[in-house]
Design a protein around this motif. Structure first.
Motif, PDB file in Angstrom:
ATOM      1  N   LYS A  40      10.350   0.350   9.828  1.00  0.00           N
ATOM      2  CA  LYS A  40      11.425  -0.235  10.362  1.00  0.00           C
ATOM      3  C   LYS A  40      11.069  -1.737  10.717  1.00  0.00           C
ATOM      4  N   LEU A  41       9.831  -2.007  10.595  1.00  0.00           N
ATOM      5  CA  LEU A  41       9.312  -3.198  10.548  1.00  0.00           C
ATOM      6  C   LEU A  41       9.635  -4.578   9.678  1.00  0.00           C
ATOM      7  N   CYS A  42      10.007  -3.563   8.394  1.00  0.00           N
ATOM      8  CA  CYS A  42      10.135  -4.255   7.024  1.00  0.00           C
ATOM      9  C   CYS A  42      11.418  -5.042   7.167  1.00  0.00           C
ATOM     10  N   ALA A  43      12.335  -4.704   8.000  1.00  0.00           N
ATOM     11  CA  ALA A  43      13.745  -5.375   8.131  1.00  0.00           C
ATOM     12  C   ALA A  43      13.673  -6.679   8.597  1.00  0.00           C
ATOM     13  N   ARG A  44      12.615  -7.159   9.350  1.00  0.00           N
ATOM     14  CA  ARG A  44      12.499  -8.528  10.103  1.00  0.00           C
ATOM     15  C   ARG A  44      11.133  -8.916   9.715  1.00  0.00           C
ATOM     16  N   CYS A  45      10.449  -8.628   8.636  1.00  0.00           N
ATOM     17  CA  CYS A  45       9.075  -9.124   8.121  1.00  0.00           C
ATOM     18  C   CYS A  45       9.248 -10.294   7.330  1.00  0.00           C
ATOM     19  N   PRO A  46       8.761 -11.502   7.573  1.00  0.00           N
ATOM     20  CA  PRO A  46       8.737 -12.626   6.803  1.00  0.00           C
ATOM     21  C   PRO A  46       7.886 -12.740   5.566  1.00  0.00           C
ATOM     22  N   VAL A  47       7.237 -11.785   5.274  1.00  0.00           N
ATOM     23  CA  VAL A  47       6.379 -11.981   4.169  1.00  0.00           C
ATOM     24  C   VAL A  47       6.826 -12.015   2.838  1.00  0.00           C
ATOM     25  N   PRO A  48       7.969 -10.867   2.522  1.00  0.00           N
ATOM     26  CA  PRO A  48       8.646 -11.058   1.391  1.00  0.00           C
ATOM     27  C   PRO A  48       9.607 -12.302   1.109  1.00  0.00           C
ATOM     28  N   ALA A  49      10.041 -12.784   2.204  1.00  0.00           N
ATOM     29  CA  ALA A  49      10.556 -14.156   1.895  1.00  0.00           C
ATOM     30  C   ALA A  49       9.626 -15.272   1.710  1.00  0.00           C
ATOM     31  N   ASN A  58      -3.424 -19.723  -4.119  1.00  0.00           N
ATOM     32  CA  ASN A  58      -4.694 -20.139  -3.234  1.00  0.00           C
ATOM     33  C   ASN A  58      -4.317 -19.855  -1.782  1.00  0.00           C
ATOM     34  N   MET A  59      -3.073 -19.469  -1.499  1.00  0.00           N
ATOM     35  CA  MET A  59      -2.587 -19.094  -0.374  1.00  0.00           C
ATOM     36  C   MET A  59      -2.826 -17.476   0.056  1.00  0.00           C
ATOM     37  N   VAL A  60      -3.677 -17.307   1.021  1.00  0.00           N
ATOM     38  CA  VAL A  60      -3.922 -15.718   1.367  1.00  0.00           C
ATOM     39  C   VAL A  60      -3.262 -15.574   2.693  1.00  0.00           C
ATOM     40  N   LEU A  61      -2.504 -14.576   2.669  1.00  0.00           N
ATOM     41  CA  LEU A  61      -1.788 -14.035   4.030  1.00  0.00           C
ATOM     42  C   LEU A  61      -2.495 -13.027   4.772  1.00  0.00           C
ATOM     43  N   GLU A  62      -2.257 -13.045   6.183  1.00  0.00           N
ATOM     44  CA  GLU A  62      -2.763 -12.120   7.039  1.00  0.00           C
ATOM     45  C   GLU A  62      -1.765 -11.595   8.004  1.00  0.00           C
ATOM     46  N   ALA A  63      -1.466 -10.688   8.230  1.00  0.00           N
ATOM     47  CA  ALA A  63      -0.305 -10.029   9.006  1.00  0.00           C
ATOM     48  C   ALA A  63      -0.718  -9.077   9.955  1.00  0.00           C
ATOM     49  N   ARG A  64      -0.096  -9.180  11.227  1.00  0.00           N
ATOM     50  CA  ARG A  64      -0.473  -8.316  12.323  1.00  0.00           C
ATOM     51  C   ARG A  64       0.983  -7.997  12.799  1.00  0.00           C
ATOM     52  N   VAL A  65       0.976  -6.744  13.683  1.00  0.00           N
ATOM     53  CA  VAL A  65       2.353  -6.279  14.486  1.00  0.00           C
ATOM     54  C   VAL A  65       1.690  -6.864  15.847  1.00  0.00           C
ATOM     55  N   VAL A  66       2.780  -7.539  16.584  1.00  0.00           N
ATOM     56  CA  VAL A  66       2.641  -8.000  17.910  1.00  0.00           C
ATOM     57  C   VAL A  66       3.766  -7.473  18.737  1.00  0.00           C
ATOM     58  N   ARG A  67       3.301  -7.407  20.120  1.00  0.00           N
ATOM     59  CA  ARG A  67       4.656  -6.928  21.062  1.00  0.00           C
ATOM     60  C   ARG A  67       5.151  -8.125  21.543  1.00  0.00           C
ATOM     61  N   ARG A  68       6.310  -8.158  21.821  1.00  0.00           N
ATOM     62  CA  ARG A  68       7.175  -9.161  22.453  1.00  0.00           C
ATOM     63  C   ARG A  68       7.898  -8.489  23.581  1.00  0.00           C
ATOM     64  N   TRP A  69       8.458  -9.212  24.482  1.00  0.00           N
ATOM     65  CA  TRP A  69       9.302  -8.724  25.652  1.00  0.00           C
ATOM     66  C   TRP A  69       8.593  -7.583  26.130  1.00  0.00           C
ATOM     67  N   PHE A  70       7.588  -7.790  27.081  1.00  0.00           N
ATOM     68  CA  PHE A  70       6.868  -6.634  27.589  1.00  0.00           C
ATOM     69  C   PHE A  70       6.700  -5.273  26.856  1.00  0.00           C
ATOM     70  N   GLY A  71       6.357  -5.679  25.313  1.00  0.00           N
ATOM     71  CA  GLY A  71       5.947  -4.370  24.843  1.00  0.00           C
ATOM     72  C   GLY A  71       7.118  -3.497  24.177  1.00  0.00           C
ATOM     73  N   HIS A  74       8.485  -5.161  18.742  1.00  0.00           N
ATOM     74  CA  HIS A  74       7.499  -5.236  17.811  1.00  0.00           C
ATOM     75  C   HIS A  74       7.968  -6.185  16.532  1.00  0.00           C
ATOM     76  N   ARG A  75       6.941  -7.168  16.187  1.00  0.00           N
ATOM     77  CA  ARG A  75       7.276  -8.085  15.305  1.00  0.00           C
ATOM     78  C   ARG A  75       6.010  -8.218  14.518  1.00  0.00           C
ATOM     79  N   VAL A  76       6.429  -8.860  13.068  1.00  0.00           N
ATOM     80  CA  VAL A  76       5.077  -9.209  12.320  1.00  0.00           C
ATOM     81  C   VAL A  76       4.879 -10.589  12.332  1.00  0.00           C
ATOM     82  N   GLU A  77       3.663 -10.970  12.760  1.00  0.00           N
ATOM     83  CA  GLU A  77       3.160 -12.053  12.780  1.00  0.00           C
ATOM     84  C   GLU A  77       2.334 -12.549  11.742  1.00  0.00           C
TER      85      GLU A  77
END
Length: 117
Positions: A40-49, A58-71, A74-77
């Motif tokens: 379900k995180l794919c719906a708001r993930c910025p990586v495809p955009a 030359n641009m390398v991406l690194e992504a992680r799942v972070v918690r917001r609003w007291f856990g 979940h978002r992809v950063e």
């Protein structure tokens, strides 16, 4: 491959052939310092955009799942680095600002070499 959200992502992988049930994000899966990934995180993930907007090799991406609003949320950063100039990319949609002027000079040189028809 097409994500559950319907966008094309080079890091998403799924396999449902002959009873298998595998879904994974290989970009998030390569980061050991992240929360658990869910489809379900794919719906708001910025990586495809980001990949559609900037195809810099030359641009390398690194992504992680972070918690917001007291856990509760979940978002992809995303964190981006230019490996050619060794700088952090502040806006991955635009790029580092160093690689693209080289590309524009390359196109200008190609126009000078080719005779006008």
């Amino acid at each position: 491959m097409r994500t559950p959200a319907g966008t094309e992502c080079p890091y998403y992988y799924e396999d449902f052939y002959r009873g298998r049930s595998t879904q994974e994000c290989r970009l998030i899966g390569s980061n050991p310092r992240t929360e658990r990934w869910e489809p379900k995180l794919c719906a708001r993930c910025p990586v495809p955009a980001i990949r559609r907007a900037n195809a810099c090799r030359n641009m390398v991406l690194e992504a992680r799942v972070v918690r917001r609003w007291f856990g509760l949320v979940h978002r992809v950063e995303v964190y981006a680095v230019c490996v050619e100039y060794q700088v952090e990319v502040k806006d991955p949609f635009v790029g580092c600002g160093h690689c693209h002027p080289d590309a524009t000079r390359l196109f200008e040189a190609a126009e000078v070499i080719e005779p006008n028809a």
